[in-house]
Write a protein that holds these residues in place. Sequence first.
Motif, mmCIF file in Angstrom:
data_model
loop_
_atom_site.group_PDB
_atom_site.id
_atom_site.type_symbol
_atom_site.label_atom_id
_atom_site.label_comp_id
_atom_site.label_asym_id
_atom_site.label_seq_id
_atom_site.Cartn_x
_atom_site.Cartn_y
_atom_site.Cartn_z
ATOM 1 N N UNK A 148 1.019 -1.105 0.009
ATOM 2 C CA UNK A 148 -0.170 -0.061 -0.085
ATOM 3 C C UNK A 148 0.932 1.388 -0.130
ATOM 4 N N UNK A 149 2.227 0.981 0.425
ATOM 5 C CA UNK A 149 3.087 2.265 0.537
ATOM 6 C C UNK A 149 4.024 2.281 -0.718
ATOM 7 N N UNK A 150 3.907 1.622 -1.582
ATOM 8 C CA UNK A 150 4.666 1.486 -2.689
ATOM 9 C C UNK A 150 5.975 0.734 -2.577
ATOM 10 N N UNK A 151 7.210 0.804 -3.066
ATOM 11 C CA UNK A 151 8.431 0.179 -3.139
ATOM 12 C C UNK A 151 8.822 0.117 -1.279
ATOM 13 N N UNK A 152 8.544 1.521 -0.815
ATOM 14 C CA UNK A 152 9.131 1.596 0.499
ATOM 15 C C UNK A 152 8.459 0.556 1.538
ATOM 16 N N UNK A 153 7.178 0.317 1.300
ATOM 17 C CA UNK A 153 6.413 -0.797 2.117
ATOM 18 C C UNK A 153 6.788 -2.021 1.775
ATOM 19 N N UNK A 154 7.236 -2.148 0.371
ATOM 20 C CA UNK A 154 7.395 -3.407 0.133
ATOM 21 C C UNK A 154 8.713 -3.908 0.563
ATOM 22 N N UNK A 155 9.727 -2.993 0.647
ATOM 23 C CA UNK A 155 11.119 -3.435 1.404
ATOM 24 C C UNK A 155 10.659 -3.793 2.815
ATOM 25 N N UNK A 156 9.774 -2.809 3.329
ATOM 26 C CA UNK A 156 9.549 -3.075 4.867
ATOM 27 C C UNK A 156 8.936 -4.617 5.122
ATOM 28 N N UNK A 157 8.213 -4.820 4.265
ATOM 29 C CA UNK A 157 7.328 -6.299 4.382
ATOM 30 C C UNK A 157 8.284 -7.430 4.186
ATOM 31 N N UNK A 158 9.061 -7.128 3.186
ATOM 32 C CA UNK A 158 10.067 -8.333 2.665
ATOM 33 C C UNK A 158 11.191 -8.316 3.861
ATOM 34 N N UNK A 159 11.505 -7.570 4.206
ATOM 35 C CA UNK A 159 12.347 -7.402 5.518
ATOM 36 C C UNK A 159 11.738 -8.047 6.706
ATOM 37 N N UNK A 160 10.385 -7.817 7.153
ATOM 38 C CA UNK A 160 9.880 -8.387 7.944
ATOM 39 C C UNK A 160 9.515 -10.120 7.951
ATOM 40 N N UNK A 161 9.252 -10.203 6.495
ATOM 41 C CA UNK A 161 9.138 -11.814 6.361
ATOM 42 C C UNK A 161 10.417 -12.543 6.390
ATOM 43 N N UNK A 162 11.615 -11.944 5.984
ATOM 44 C CA UNK A 162 12.989 -12.517 6.114
ATOM 45 C C UNK A 162 13.372 -12.729 7.630
ATOM 46 N N UNK A 163 13.125 -11.816 8.419
ATOM 47 C CA UNK A 163 13.292 -11.879 9.922
ATOM 48 C C UNK A 163 12.319 -12.821 10.552
ATOM 49 N N UNK A 164 11.341 -12.852 10.442
ATOM 50 C CA UNK A 164 10.525 -13.988 10.972
ATOM 51 C C UNK A 164 10.944 -15.377 10.465
ATOM 52 N N UNK A 165 11.284 -15.293 9.067
ATOM 53 C CA UNK A 165 11.439 -16.744 8.465
ATOM 54 C C UNK A 165 12.815 -17.212 8.974
ATOM 55 N N UNK A 166 13.585 -16.260 9.326
ATOM 56 C CA UNK A 166 15.048 -16.875 9.891
ATOM 57 C C UNK A 166 14.978 -16.923 11.201
ATOM 58 N N UNK A 167 13.960 -16.520 12.107
ATOM 59 C CA UNK A 167 14.172 -16.834 13.448
ATOM 60 C C UNK A 167 13.932 -18.380 13.728
ATOM 61 N N UNK A 168 14.765 -18.912 14.657
ATOM 62 C CA UNK A 168 14.418 -20.220 15.155
ATOM 63 C C UNK A 168 13.473 -20.634 15.763
ATOM 64 N N UNK A 169 12.723 -21.748 15.455
ATOM 65 C CA UNK A 169 11.717 -22.192 16.085
ATOM 66 C C UNK A 169 10.762 -21.468 16.127
ATOM 67 N N UNK A 170 10.333 -20.463 15.419
ATOM 68 C CA UNK A 170 9.255 -19.802 15.365
ATOM 69 C C UNK A 170 7.874 -20.426 15.331
ATOM 70 N N UNK A 171 7.884 -21.455 14.240
ATOM 71 C CA UNK A 171 6.898 -22.156 13.884
ATOM 72 C C UNK A 171 6.451 -23.196 15.111
ATOM 73 N N UNK A 172 7.542 -23.559 15.593
ATOM 74 C CA UNK A 172 7.344 -24.576 16.906
ATOM 75 C C UNK A 172 6.772 -23.736 18.091
#
Length: 338
Positions: free
Chosen positions: A277-301
């Motif tokens: 919704x905020x263009x490329x700035x927001x896209x960078x922020x959501x990608x960073x957020x997803x990468x952070x959560x995805x790299x966090x150990x045991x988050x799914x657990x």
Amino acid sequence: MGNCISIDPNHNKASNSVGGHNFILLKNNNDPNTNNATKSNVFKKYKDGTTKKNTEQISLDKADSLRFQIFENPIYPVPSMEENMDRLQLLHYTIRYIWQSNFSSPILDQLKFSGGRVLDIGCGNGTWALEIANDFPKTTVIGLDLKKIPKDQKKTENLAFFEADVLDGLPFEDCTFDLVHIRHLVNAFTSTQWERNVIPEMVRVTKPGGWIEICETDLKFFNDGPTSQKLMSAFRTLNQSQGVMTIITPFIPKFIQATKQTTHIQTMTRDVPIGSWAGNTGLMAIKDTILTFNAAPNLAAILNVSQEKFAELLNEMTDEMDKNRAFYRNFRFYAQKI
């Protein structure tokens, strides 16, 4: 990398020359570990749609443009989302765009015209340090991190990288730097470490009249939804289990003041939009957020879900962020050493 140095374990000090400045490096033994983050296919949605979603095609009302610092002619533009960037680069370019600067301490003229010495603690892939070195060729820049800087990082004569842990004490003598900078390490230290180790060490190696600057974000979303809240709650639980205070920004000015060696303590904030919704700035922020959560150990657990369900939750989060116009708040703190 740049002007790297190996410290003789049989000596307490070593010297090195960078950009015409001689540094005395104190002994600091360290055995860094490298963590390999795994990636999920949850990004396919954004990779496929990126070229169709750019800042020009996003309509923000006046309030949003003011609140989220949308710039018509930015000094630091948002890079193309087609570029291949890792998480640290995404975060760097997002924060640089929101602030339209790499730091807020009032030392720009000195670094530009007469030069100085800058230390970047927890420099990661070295992007911030490299930009400072390129922007201020009369200034000597030192990047310090637990692990080695990638070998493919660009080089410049006034930049050097060292391996060391701030918790063991910075490997520099007192009153060495004009600016000591640290950012995005909210989940790296406990509150006690911030108060007793990190900030006192920053102040110690700063020259009288020099500046320390801290750029941080609490682990908290605004305008989020139930899935986003669930993911962030699990992420906070993970960090709290390691002794990390996930809401640290209210305490940083107090920790700085507690050193009794600083003045002119300042706090500044910017809101960072998350989502397309905020263009490329927001896209960078959501990608960073997803990468952070995805790299966090045991988050799914922690969430008690399968990896497949976890990927679904990340996709649900992106939809919520767009629908609710979510954001997070970034802080800059700076102070002058007496």
